[in-house]
Design an enzyme around this catalytic site. Structure first.
Site, PDB file in Angstrom:
ATOM      1  N   HIS A  99       1.480   5.320  -0.800  1.00 48.87           N
ATOM      2  CA  HIS A  99       2.171   5.430  -2.082  1.00 48.87           C
ATOM      3  C   HIS A  99       1.175   5.226  -3.221  1.00 48.87           C
ATOM      4  CE1 HIS A  99       2.276   1.173  -0.923  1.00 48.87           C
ATOM      5  NE2 HIS A  99       2.384   0.855  -2.210  1.00 48.87           N
ATOM      6  N   HIS A 101       0.705   3.778  -7.116  1.00 49.23           N
ATOM      7  CA  HIS A 101       1.216   2.947  -8.202  1.00 49.23           C
ATOM      8  C   HIS A 101       0.769   3.577  -9.516  1.00 49.23           C
ATOM      9  CE1 HIS A 101       2.070  -0.841  -5.884  1.00 49.23           C
ATOM     10  NE2 HIS A 101       1.214  -0.270  -5.047  1.00 49.23           N
TER      11      HIS A 101
END
Length: 136
Positions: A99, A101
């Site tokens: 993922h 950020h």
């Protein structure tokens, strides 16, 4: 194998503050943010880390990151933005699902990503360049 936390969020099985969703990604506000607007881009496919990420998905993800970053800038009027991505426990990865950020930054926000620099000799650098280049 049961779904990981981010697989459950990305699939919609768990509630999230979803900003955007496509067939490939879910973009959410981080439940444990560093500050206002801290956003996560989650691929819907389970990919553990960058070593398992294919170039096509990476390209789509970064293209989406530019769209989300511009929206965050417009809404929050932030002074800057960090894009952070961790791979492996040693690098601070706490959820083993790739993922990104997106962290809006404001002057004086107290968030710090500084590290001490190290020095290497020219010979060490040349050797490292040679070894890495052979793997590309």
């Amino acid at each position: 194998m049961s779904k990981c936390l981010f697989c459950s969020i990305a699939s919609g099985d768990l509630d999230s503050a979803t900003i955007f969703e496509s067939s490939d990604f879910r973009v959410i506000l981080d439940k444990f943010p560093s500050g206002i607007g801290h956003t996560l881009i989650l691929p819907k496919e389970h990919i553990e880390n960058i070593y398992d990420l294919d170039g096509e998905t990476a390209g789509k993800m970064f293209a989406l990151a530019t769209v989300i970053a511009k929206a965050l800038k417009k809404v929050l009027k932030c002074d800057g933005l960090n894009i952070l991505q961790n791979n492996g426990i040693a690098a601070g990865q706490t959820v083993m699902h790739f993922h990104l950020h997106l962290i809006p930054r404001f002057e004086g926000d107290g968030i710090n990503f500084k590290w001490k620099t190290k020095a290497f000799s020219d010979d060490q650098m040349i050797e490292l360049v040679s070894e890495i280049s052979k793997e590309i």
